[in-house]
Structure formats: structure tokens, C-alpha cells
Motif scaffolding. Structure first.
Motif, PDB file in Angstrom:
ATOM      1  N   VAL A 204      -2.323   5.757  -0.679  1.00 42.91           N
ATOM      2  CA  VAL A 204      -1.938   4.452  -1.200  1.00 42.91           C
ATOM      3  C   VAL A 204      -0.522   4.502  -1.767  1.00 42.91           C
ATOM      4  CG1 VAL A 204      -2.485   2.575  -2.785  1.00 42.91           C
ATOM      5  CG2 VAL A 204      -4.336   3.867  -1.701  1.00 42.91           C
ATOM      6  N   ILE A 205      -0.262   5.493  -2.634  1.00 45.97           N
ATOM      7  CA  ILE A 205       1.072   5.566  -3.249  1.00 45.97           C
ATOM      8  C   ILE A 205       1.800   6.878  -2.995  1.00 45.97           C
ATOM      9  CG2 ILE A 205       0.482   3.945  -5.073  1.00 45.97           C
ATOM     10  CD1 ILE A 205       0.286   6.412  -6.967  1.00 45.97           C
ATOM     11  N   MET A 206       1.107   7.946  -2.639  1.00 43.72           N
ATOM     12  CA  MET A 206       1.757   9.261  -2.579  1.00 43.72           C
ATOM     13  C   MET A 206       2.584   9.472  -1.321  1.00 43.72           C
ATOM     14  SD  MET A 206      -0.920  11.985  -4.269  1.00 43.72           S
ATOM     15  CE  MET A 206       0.285  13.319  -4.185  1.00 43.72           C
ATOM     16  N   ASN A 207       2.281   8.734  -0.258  1.00 42.67           N
ATOM     17  CA  ASN A 207       3.000   8.898   1.002  1.00 42.67           C
ATOM     18  C   ASN A 207       3.832   7.643   1.299  1.00 42.67           C
ATOM     19  OD1 ASN A 207       3.857  10.215   3.286  1.00 42.67           O
ATOM     20  ND2 ASN A 207       1.816  10.483   4.168  1.00 42.67           N
ATOM     21  N   TYR A 208       4.756   7.761   2.223  1.00 42.29           N
ATOM     22  CA  TYR A 208       5.726   6.703   2.511  1.00 42.29           C
ATOM     23  C   TYR A 208       5.056   5.391   2.896  1.00 42.29           C
ATOM     24  CZ  TYR A 208       9.993   4.554   4.385  1.00 42.29           C
ATOM     25  OH  TYR A 208      11.062   3.722   4.620  1.00 42.29           O
ATOM     26  N   PRO A 209       5.458   4.266   2.288  1.00 44.66           N
ATOM     27  CA  PRO A 209       4.836   2.961   2.577  1.00 44.66           C
ATOM     28  C   PRO A 209       5.402   2.325   3.844  1.00 44.66           C
ATOM     29  CG  PRO A 209       6.512   2.671   0.897  1.00 44.66           C
ATOM     30  CD  PRO A 209       6.469   4.152   1.208  1.00 44.66           C
ATOM     31  N   THR A 210       5.046   2.879   4.973  1.00 48.87           N
ATOM     32  CA  THR A 210       5.585   2.412   6.255  1.00 48.87           C
ATOM     33  C   THR A 210       5.280   0.948   6.509  1.00 48.87           C
ATOM     34  OG1 THR A 210       5.329   4.640   7.179  1.00 48.87           O
ATOM     35  CG2 THR A 210       5.578   2.818   8.749  1.00 48.87           C
ATOM     36  N   ASP A 211       4.071   0.524   6.154  1.00 53.13           N
ATOM     37  CA  ASP A 211       3.632  -0.838   6.466  1.00 53.13           C
ATOM     38  C   ASP A 211       4.018  -1.812   5.354  1.00 53.13           C
ATOM     39  OD1 ASP A 211       2.475  -2.901   7.874  1.00 53.13           O
ATOM     40  OD2 ASP A 211       0.445  -2.501   7.116  1.00 53.13           O
ATOM     41  N   THR A 212       5.307  -1.896   5.071  1.00 47.22           N
ATOM     42  CA  THR A 212       5.836  -2.894   4.142  1.00 47.22           C
ATOM     43  C   THR A 212       7.054  -3.537   4.781  1.00 47.22           C
ATOM     44  OG1 THR A 212       7.103  -1.141   3.036  1.00 47.22           O
ATOM     45  CG2 THR A 212       5.029  -1.788   2.031  1.00 47.22           C
ATOM     46  N   ARG A 213       7.175  -4.843   4.668  1.00 46.25           N
ATOM     47  CA  ARG A 213       8.255  -5.558   5.338  1.00 46.25           C
ATOM     48  C   ARG A 213       9.562  -5.537   4.540  1.00 46.25           C
ATOM     49  NH1 ARG A 213       6.686  -8.550   9.694  1.00 46.25           N
ATOM     50  NH2 ARG A 213       4.451  -8.819  10.014  1.00 46.25           N
ATOM     51  N   GLY A 214       9.468  -5.630   3.233  1.00 47.83           N
ATOM     52  CA  GLY A 214      10.680  -5.638   2.424  1.00 47.83           C
ATOM     53  C   GLY A 214      11.246  -4.235   2.238  1.00 47.83           C
ATOM     54  N   ARG A 215      12.506  -4.183   1.872  1.00 48.97           N
ATOM     55  CA  ARG A 215      13.138  -2.886   1.657  1.00 48.97           C
ATOM     56  C   ARG A 215      12.837  -2.297   0.289  1.00 48.97           C
ATOM     57  NH1 ARG A 215      19.276  -3.636   4.186  1.00 48.97           N
ATOM     58  NH2 ARG A 215      18.617  -4.085   6.341  1.00 48.97           N
ATOM     59  N   TRP A 216      12.639  -3.161  -0.704  1.00 44.15           N
ATOM     60  CA  TRP A 216      12.530  -2.645  -2.068  1.00 44.15           C
ATOM     61  C   TRP A 216      11.331  -1.736  -2.281  1.00 44.15           C
ATOM     62  CZ3 TRP A 216       8.458  -3.440  -5.259  1.00 44.15           C
ATOM     63  CH2 TRP A 216       7.615  -4.523  -4.977  1.00 44.15           C
ATOM     64  N   PRO A 217      10.139  -1.972  -1.672  1.00 44.55           N
ATOM     65  CA  PRO A 217       9.045  -1.013  -1.893  1.00 44.55           C
ATOM     66  C   PRO A 217       9.384   0.376  -1.363  1.00 44.55           C
ATOM     67  CG  PRO A 217       8.205  -3.082  -1.014  1.00 44.55           C
ATOM     68  CD  PRO A 217       9.687  -3.122  -0.856  1.00 44.55           C
ATOM     69  N   LYS A 218      10.115   0.427  -0.236  1.00 46.95           N
ATOM     70  CA  LYS A 218      10.498   1.720   0.321  1.00 46.95           C
ATOM     71  C   LYS A 218      11.564   2.386  -0.536  1.00 46.95           C
ATOM     72  CE  LYS A 218       9.255   0.115   4.935  1.00 46.95           C
ATOM     73  NZ  LYS A 218       9.701  -0.271   6.288  1.00 46.95           N
ATOM     74  N   TRP A 219      12.500   1.598  -1.038  1.00 47.74           N
ATOM     75  CA  TRP A 219      13.504   2.159  -1.952  1.00 47.74           C
ATOM     76  C   TRP A 219      12.836   2.668  -3.227  1.00 47.74           C
ATOM     77  CZ3 TRP A 219      17.454  -2.464  -1.492  1.00 47.74           C
ATOM     78  CH2 TRP A 219      18.139  -2.354  -0.271  1.00 47.74           C
ATOM     79  N   LEU A 220      11.900   1.894  -3.750  1.00 44.13           N
ATOM     80  CA  LEU A 220      11.214   2.286  -4.976  1.00 44.13           C
ATOM     81  C   LEU A 220      10.435   3.583  -4.767  1.00 44.13           C
ATOM     82  CD1 LEU A 220      10.506   1.498  -7.894  1.00 44.13           C
ATOM     83  CD2 LEU A 220       8.551   0.223  -6.988  1.00 44.13           C
ATOM     84  N   TRP A 221       9.742   3.688  -3.645  1.00 44.00           N
ATOM     85  CA  TRP A 221       8.977   4.905  -3.359  1.00 44.00           C
ATOM     86  C   TRP A 221       9.912   6.104  -3.211  1.00 44.00           C
ATOM     87  CZ3 TRP A 221       8.800   8.636   0.419  1.00 44.00           C
ATOM     88  CH2 TRP A 221       7.698   9.495   0.388  1.00 44.00           C
ATOM     89  N   THR A 222      11.029   5.915  -2.501  1.00 41.05           N
ATOM     90  CA  THR A 222      11.987   7.004  -2.320  1.00 41.05           C
ATOM     91  C   THR A 222      12.550   7.471  -3.657  1.00 41.05           C
ATOM     92  OG1 THR A 222      12.580   6.167  -0.123  1.00 41.05           O
ATOM     93  CG2 THR A 222      14.120   7.692  -1.163  1.00 41.05           C
ATOM     94  N   ALA A 223      12.826   6.529  -4.539  1.00 40.08           N
ATOM     95  CA  ALA A 223      13.313   6.887  -5.873  1.00 40.08           C
ATOM     96  C   ALA A 223      12.242   7.645  -6.655  1.00 40.08           C
ATOM     97  CB  ALA A 223      13.745   5.637  -6.624  1.00 40.08           C
TER      98      ALA A 223
END
Length: 271
Positions: A204-223
Motif C-alpha cells: 500500500v505505502i512501502m512500494n512505488y505508487p505506480t497506479d496514481t495519475r498525479g505527480r505529487w503522490p509519486k514525488w511524496l513517496w520518493t521523498a
């Protein structure tokens, strides 16, 4: 041997030859210690899903596709499976796991290519697994062929367990990975004579959120995971903090933005 098969094999032979570890088969940039937590998070999901299958594990024949460092070979042994065959694209995996697990059999083959003439007998496996493997089959024709191969190798009534990024948007492609739409994956399942039994989050949260359309969830996860890229002790600490949260979320969330596990079954009655 096709150009794409040679390219994929060359990539993984090189990567696993240099990094024969959970990081090598996982998210390499995040380091060994964080990847160990990622794989630890997979275990409760695996146990919960396999607990629900109608299989006599002591008598079952299991084929593990993409065996890598043998993580799921160990899991199948913990289930009580005695007859395990591992299939991998690389010779380095076949050679190393053959030494580590002399009681199992390991073969080198590409699941995305026709398997005629291979040692694998049609209709001989009760369960087949392919965890985090099919999204590395970047060619769409080979992706479809992989399902036909699985169906051919399964006994009637047998189960196929596989994990992937089942996205709700167009296919997302990078050099060695293709995350395809859920509808496309389900269509390939049905075309091979298989039916979906269930789908559940692997992360749910520990691996990369591939299935998200916006950029901010991926940026947030990377941070969030950036410390793991800096030093192994920080990766361990981050994993230790996130693991219990992941454990709870995995039991209450029905849809995940990351990797999910799908169980499918071949029509017919097993013996």
C-alpha cells in the motif's frame, strides 16, 4: 532466440551476477536493508492468500517462475511443498539455486516464449507462481504467450498466483518494465482459459505508487524513501517504521496504488 529475449536475459544475468540479493531482484536503488523489509512485508500476504486455497500442500507440485534469489522457493517450502520446480530467465539463478536447494529442480527458460521441447510437462502443476515477474515482460505478444504457457502447464483446477501493477490508465513503460491496465491483464487471463479468483494488495505505502495519475503522490513517496538511498542503516530504520503501518493497511485496504497479487484458476476439477 529473439533480440528482446537476449536483451532481457543479458540485463538480468548482469544485474544478478553483480547483485545476487533481495536488492538485486527488488528495488535496487533502495538498498539491501530496505528491500529486506519489502520482502518481509510480502510474507503475510503470501500466507493469507495461500491459506485460502484448496490445496494439499504436501502433495502439490509447484512451479515458481522467476525464482531469483529463491525467496518464494523458501516460502513454498514453509507451506510444506515437497515438489518444487523453479524457472528462470538466467543461468546464474539456475546455477546458484541448484546448489542452495538440491531437493528442488531449476530450469532456464523464458516464460514469454513457446515452451515446446522443454522439460516441463503440460498439465503437471497444481500451483504456479510468478511474483513481480510479468511486468518485466515488456513485449505484449510475449506477455500473452506467458499466460498461454501457464495455462498449458497447470492441471485442471490448478491455481496461478502472480503480482503486478494493475493500473487503471494506459500502459506505463520504462526500459525493463511495463505496467499494463487491469482490463488488459484480465483479458489475457481469460484468453488463456483462466478465471480470476481474487485480487489483493501486496503493498500500500512501502512500494512505488505506480497506479496514481498525479505527480505529487509519486514525488511524496520518493521523498519518503530517499533516506534508504543514502545509507543502509537509514534504509533499515525506514523499513522498521513503515512495516507495521503497511501490515495494518494491507488488511483494510481493498485497492492499492502499488503492486497487487492476483489469484487465477484453470477451469476443471483437480484430482
Amino acid at each position: 532466440m529473439s533480440d528482446s529475449e537476449f536483451h532481457n536475459r543479458q540485463y538480468w544475468e548482469s544485474r544478478l551476477g553483480e547483485h545476487f540479493s533481495l536488492a538485486g531482484v527488488g528495488y535496487l536503488r533502495l538498498g539491501r536493508r530496505y528491500n529486506e523489509w519489502l520482502y518481509k512485508a510480502r510474507i503475510p500476504v503470501f500466507k493469507r492468500v495461500t491459506d485460502g486455497l484448496q490445496v494439499d500442500w504436501a502433495k502439490a507440485r509447484v512451479l515458481d517462475i522467476g525464482s531469483g534469489t529463491g525467496f518464494y522457493v523458501d516460502r513454498w517450502k514453509e507451506r510444506g511443498v515437497r515438489d518444487i520446480t523453479g524457472l528462470d530467465l538466467t543461468q546464474v539463478v539456475v546455477d546458484r539455486l541448484g546448489v542452495q536447494h538440491p531437493d528442488a529442480r531449476f530450469l532456464r527458460a523464458d516464460i514469454g516464449l513457446p515452451l515446446e521441447g522443454n522439460e516441463l510437462e503440460p498439465g503437471s502443476f497444481d500451483v504456479i507462481s510468478a511474483f513481480d515477474i510479468f511486468f518485466h515482460i515488456v513485449d505484449d505478444g510475449q506477455f500473452a504467450q506467458a499466460f498461454r504457457n501457464v495455462s498449458r502447464l497447470l492441471k485442471p483446477g490448478g491455481y496461478f498466483l502472480w503480482s503486478d501493477n494493475f493500473v487503471r490508465q494506459a500502459t506505463i513503460r520504462v526500459a525493463h518494465q511495463a505496467s499494463r491496465p487491469l482490463a488488459e491483464s484480465e483479458a489475457n487471463v481469460r484468453a488463456a482459459g483462466l478465471e480470476v479468483v481474487e485480487r489483493t494488495p501486496m503493498f500500500v505505502i512501502m512500494n512505488y505508487p505506480t497506479d496514481t495519475r498525479g505527480r505529487w503522490p509519486k514525488w511524496l513517496w520518493t521523498a519518503m524513501v530517499a533516506p534508504a538511498m543514502l545509507a543502509e542503516p537509514l534504509g533499515w530504520l525506514l523499513g522498521a517504521v513503515l512495516y507495521p503501518v503497511e501490515w495494518v493497511l494491507n488488511r483494510i485496504v481493498l485497492e492499492s496504488p502499488s503492486v497487487e497479487l492476483m489469484v487465477v484458476r484453470k477451469a476443471g476439477n483437480g484430482e
